[in-house]
Design a protein around this motif. Structure first.
Motif, short mmCIF file in Angstrom:
data_model
loop_
_atom_site.label_atom_id
_atom_site.label_comp_id
_atom_site.label_asym_id
_atom_site.label_seq_id
_atom_site.Cartn_x
_atom_site.Cartn_y
_atom_site.Cartn_z
N ASP A 1 35.78 10.22 57.88
CA ASP A 1 36.06 11.60 58.28
C ASP A 1 35.27 11.99 59.54
O ASP A 1 35.18 13.16 59.88
CB ASP A 1 35.81 12.58 57.14
N ARG B 1 32.95 13.03 65.55
CA ARG B 1 33.12 14.47 65.34
C ARG B 1 31.76 15.15 65.18
O ARG B 1 30.89 14.64 64.46
CB ARG B 1 33.95 14.66 64.07
N TYR C 1 44.19 17.23 58.21
CA TYR C 1 43.38 17.28 56.99
C TYR C 1 42.02 17.92 57.30
O TYR C 1 41.46 18.64 56.48
CB TYR C 1 43.13 15.86 56.46
N LEU C 2 41.48 17.60 58.50
CA LEU C 2 40.15 18.11 58.82
C LEU C 2 40.21 19.42 59.59
O LEU C 2 39.23 20.15 59.66
CB LEU C 2 39.36 17.06 59.61
N TYR C 3 41.39 19.70 60.17
CA TYR C 3 41.56 20.96 60.92
C TYR C 3 42.82 21.67 60.43
O TYR C 3 43.79 21.85 61.16
CB TYR C 3 41.63 20.68 62.43
N ASN D 1 41.86 10.05 57.61
CA ASN D 1 42.30 11.44 57.65
C ASN D 1 43.16 11.73 58.86
O ASN D 1 42.74 11.52 60.00
CB ASN D 1 41.08 12.38 57.71
#
Ligand SMILES: *[C@@H]1O[C@H](CO)[C@@H](O)[C@H](O)[C@H]1NC(C)=O
Ligand SMILES: *[C@@H]1O[C@H](CO)[C@@H](O)[C@H](O)[C@H]1NC(C)=O
Ligand SMILES: *[C@@H]1O[C@H](CO)[C@@H](O)[C@H](O)[C@H]1NC(C)=O
Ligand SMILES: *[C@@H]1O[C@H](CO)[C@@H](O)[C@H](O)[C@H]1NC(C)=O
Ligand SMILES: CC(=O)N[C@H]1CO[C@H](CO)[C@@H](O)[C@@H]1O
Length: 891
Positions: free
Chosen positions: A735, A790, A716-718, A712
């Protein structure tokens, strides 16, 4: 592998070439603008509306503009709301005589009309005179695509359509390219034309074609696929008044658009997977570390590399042979002195006994030479033919060659038969995977290829055999030397009969009727920016005016040659080991190729900028194109690498899906055991990778199910973070694990961006608060890579690493619990037998949830828990301690 032989002359010459080509690349956009201004476009003359679709006739206004050849006066528009998030828009000739990407290679999604209460996230609107259209988000009315800026041009050999973009657009995809992950949005041309392109300048066309882009805005992300395999230039620029646009300039085919609504980036990724196909799950072992080199000159050399790795204590899973093994570079042959069959069988047994694997290269071009692969091809009629119905001749490594025509009825059987004979576990070389190269297809013959014999001679093809084989070395544990004079060949007597009916997908008499009357298929009037000295489409590939056996012309389907080879090779491996996941690594790919193959990024150079570029390359393939098994030639392919670059690359490569060290002929050896620093980097990185291997395998499994990306990019994650769209050198492995490689030459410092969230240093488990700012990490040793977990994640790890993935799979698990901002965390783990197509009889899929200091475990429906598979979680660590820092003994 690689460029023509002259390039091997030296890196200096190579860089001079690169610089010269770069200098030519200045004024990209202006041309033919004036003449195109006279094109009046089309008008809607009749409309037929269904509940979820619309069909309209488009008629040319006036007499057309004929800028790049004749216009097509009568067109047809088809609009279908296929699912709530996918809109299909086709503009084609009314007769349907133009080329479209064949169903066999890109199966169209089954699209049952959405049920009556379904609603589309997108809406389509159009203007009738001149015709233009827009695609909007239905709920907000936000315009995603808008062709009103210019008139539509639809000529026999030139199609143009332009859409407006928002200010400073965030665009991704449109590969294959070596440019930044977030594409330039000014004065930029992306050319789609597969070509052998080692060490090419940035901004030029490469091996593969993926005409999909994702556009990201704070209000949402959407995707646009133009399903076309024709040569094209996509121009991205600003007009005089500063408005950004994207313009398609295509030399054939039709406009076949798919719009994907998102609205989140991962939604778009999944919607693209639904359309292009979810990627094949790779065998577990293929995630192990792999070593290759052009120049492992005999079977001892290969065995010695494997042996030296174990002496150094660096886990090695797979060893590869480049074209060195071939007899005079002929595909499907063995050099009888250096790689005799009896020794090859000992070699594969030696490797297999040590739980290691062996992969060999296979090129598509077949030598014009009296040997079975050529003779069978002639008998079966499978080679691409010219207008005299004789095989088209070009030049590759073995000299004059011919090419399989993948669209001939017999080719699938022909290709599978080659694999059965050459790679029979009983009488041939029992390989574990195949590496397919030169499949753009590449030829060393310069256009026009009028004298392939002379061309081959001038270029010294086939090259003289390497110097006499080195005397056999004693390798402990390795079978004793064989008779030096033994010159054996694969015997064909004991073959398992192959049943060609078994794969009948292409075994049909289907003939396409494409109208190319009067078209110039060699030199079309619009010149795409194919980066070849002459710009010619057929330069160093096969001629574009050749017709394939199913009636399609190479002009239209050049860009899918490599993917078709991928599919056939996958089938061939499947028929050797039925029920087992094949592992095929290719150079050329087209949209949807992830269903069959893994991809390596091609012939890079051992330089820091290519080390950095490998990140964008990986992100494109894994996160956008749905080809997640991707990686670069670790330490660099062309030119000599050096200790620091190789050490950093060893740690970066460990956090890419496909992890293989590979070097070019004549370069200095670069196996990880060659330098102490690199050995240390590799041992560290491989042990972290291996401990995380099941975590990552779970991510690859999810991508194979529904396209959820296993790699990612930050945004994509933020997606709502304002800076994330521009973060191109950091990414998430899975992720949860943020990878922040040191990017600068010989530096120990790196600026990393942490969005507003909680993170934990992987090594020290220390909590780090991200606050949407850049931070400077200093003193990162050359054998380490900054990793963060994360917050909100539960990461399963094996309790320790191992020398092979077979041993690794016997270890137990532990969990890293990384509480998020709200103190909770989640994670999952998927386990199967790692090799069967269906995962084997028993599969575990466990989910964990952590909140209020408690961990809850559950098994996903239909799957067992860990205990049933014989494993347990030995240890749970909640991250967030305070101690730590990098190792004090700096390297
Ligand atoms: C393996 O190691 C030996 C001993 O250091 C060395 O002589 C040999 O060149 C190495 N071989 C390879 C292929 O790296
Ligand atoms: C890895 O370890 C296993 C078990 O100790 C052993 O059988 C195997 O030969 C080793 N493989 C390598 C490549 O060192
Ligand atoms: C397919 O191969 C067979 C020989 O195996 C040959 O007789 C036949 O003509 C070939 N088919 C075509 C369409 O060329
Ligand atoms: C077709 O290829 C053959 C060699 O296979 C060659 O002799 C012949 O001239 C070629 N025909 C054309 C029209 O190029
Ligand atoms: C042709 C080419 O440049 N290939 C690769 C070399 O370098 C980078 C990084 O490894 C890749 O992304 C390129 O595709």
């Amino acid at each position: 592998m690689r460029l023509g032989p002259s390039i091997l002359a030296g890196a200096a010459a190579l860089f001079a070439l690169v610089a010269a080509l770069d200098a030519e690349m200045t004024d990209l956009i202006a041309e033919a603008g004036g003449a195109l201004g006279a094109c009046e476009g089309y008008q809607v003359t009749s409309v037929n509306k269904g509940k979820w679709s619309l069909e309209a006739n488009l008629d040319m206004i006036g007499s057309g503009c004929g800028v790049y050849g004749p216009d097509i006066p009568k067109l047809k528009l088809l609009v279908e709301y296929q699912t709530d998030s996918r809109l299909h828009v086709v503009i084609q000739d009314r007769e349907g005589l133009r080329y479209q990407v064949p169903e066999e290679i890109f199966p169209r999604p089954q699209s049952p009309p959405p049920d009556s209460d379904a609603d589309s996230l997108l809406s389509f609107t159009y203007k009738t005179n001149p015709f233009s259209f827009r695609v909007l988000r239905k709920d907000t009315g936000e315009v995603l695509f808008d062709t009103s800026g210019t008139t539509l041009v639809f000529e026999r050999q030139y199609l143009r359509l332009k859409t407006w973009l928002p200010p400073n657009p965030n665009l991704y995809g449109l590969g294959e390219h070596t440019d930044p992950f977030r594409l330039f949005n000014k004065n930029y041309v992306r050319t789609f034309w597969a070509r052998d392109s080692g060490a090419v300048p940035y901004r030029t066309n490469l091996y593969g074609s993926h005409p999909i882009y994702f556009e990201h805005r704070q209000t949402g992300t959407h995707g646009v696929l133009l399903l076309s395999s024709n040569g094209m230039d996509v121009k991205i620029d600003q007009d005089g008044s500063g408005l950004h646009y994207l313009e398609y300039n295509i030399i054939g085919g039709i406009f076949d658009f798919y719009f994907l609504a998102g609205p989140g980036p991962i939604d778009v990724a999944k919607q693209y997977a639904e359309l292009a196909g979810t990627p094949a799950l790779v065998p577990y072992w293929s995630l192990g570390f792999q070593q290759c080199r052009f120049g492992y000159q005999d079977w001892f050399h290969v065995a010695e590399v494997a042996y030296n790795y174990s002496v150094a204590g660096i886990p090695l899973e797979v060893v590869w042979s480049d074209i060195d093994y071939m007899d005079f570079r002929r595909t499907f042959s063995l050099d009888p002195k250096r790689f005799p069959i009896s020794c090859m069988q000992k070699l594969t047994k030696y490797l297999h006994d040590r739980q290691q694997r062996y992969i060999m290269m296979v090129d598509p071009a077949i030598a014009e030479y009296d040997y079975r692969p050529y003779n069978r091809g002639i008998e079966m009629g499978v080679f691409v033919k010219n207008s005299s119905s004789l095989p088209f001749r070009g030049v590759v490594w073995p000299g004059v060659t011919v090419w399989p025509d993948w669209f001939h009825k017999n080719t699938s059987a022909y290709w599978t038969e080659r694999f059965h004979e050459m790679f029979s576990p009983k009488s041939g070389v029992d390989i574990d995977g195949a590496w397919i190269d030169m499949n753009e297809p590449a030829s060393f013959c310069s256009y026009p290829c009028v004298d392939p014999d002379g061309d081959a001679k001038r270029q010294g093809m086939p090259p003289r055999p390497p110097p006499e084989r080195q005397p056999p070395r004693k390798i402990p544990g390795f079978p004793e030397n064989v008779d030096e004079d033994e010159e054996d060949q694969i015997t064909l007597g004991s073959l398992t009969p192959y049943d060609p009916e078994a794969d009948s997908l292409f075994n049909t008499d289907k003939k396409y009727k494409i109208d190319h009357t009067g078209d110039d298929l060699l030199s079309p009037p619009y010149k795409i920016r194919n980066r070849s000295p002459s710009g010619a489409l057929s330069h160093r590939t096969i001629n574009t005016d050749l017709q394939h056996a199913n009636g399609l012309w190479h002009y239209d389907m050049h860009n899918i040659y490599g993917t078709t080879m991928s599919l056939y090779t996958r089938n061939a491996l499947l028929s050797r080991r039925p029920g087992q996941r094949p592992f095929v690594v290719t150079r050329s790919t087209f949209a949807g190729a992830g269903r069959y193959v893994a991809k390596w990024l091609g012939d890079n150079v051992s330089r820091w900028d290519h080390y950095r570029a490998s990140i964008a390359g990986m992100l494109n393939f894994a996160s956008v194109f749905q080809v997640p098994m991707v990686g670069s030639d670790v330490c660099g392919f062309l030119g000599n690498t050096n200790e620091k670059l190789c050490a950093r690359w060893a740690t970066l490569g460990a956090f890419m899906p496909f992890y293989r060290n590979h070097a070019d002929l004549g370069t200095r050896p670069q196996e990880f055991y060659q330098w102490p620093l690199v050995t240390s980097a590799a041992k560290y990185a491989i042990s972290v990778r291996y401990r995380l291997l099941d975590y990552f395998y779970t991510a690859m499994y999810k991508q194979s199910i529904d396209g959820t990306p296993a790699i990612n990019p930050m945004w994509y994650l933020y997606p709502h973070d304002k800076q994330a769209p521009g973060v191109g050198l950091q990414y998430f492995f899975g992720d949860c694990v943020l990878v922040s490689p040191v990017a600068d030459a010989d530096s120990k410092d790196v600026s990393i961006y942490l969005p507003e969230d909680v993170f934990y240093e992987f090594e020290t488990q220390k909590r780090v608060q991200g606050n949407a700012e850049w931070q400077r990490l200093t003193g990162v040793p050359f054998d380490r890579i900054p990793l963060h977990v994360r917050g909100g994640c539960i990461v399963p790890l094996r309790t320790e690493s191992a020398n092979t993935t077979t041993e690794l799979r016997k270890k137990n698990f532990e969990l890293f619990v990384a509480p998020g901002v709200d103190g909770t965390a989640q994670g999952s783990l998927y386990l199967d037998d790692g090799i069967s197509l269906d995962g084997g009889p028993m599969k575990a899929h466990v989910e964990w949830e952590y909140s209020n200091g408690k961990l809850k475990t559950s098994a996903v429906d239909g799957m067992v828990g860990l205990a049933e598979m014989g494993f347990e979680v030995e240890k749970v660590t909640v991250l967030g301690g305070e101690s730590g820092g990098w190792d004090s003994d700096e390297l």
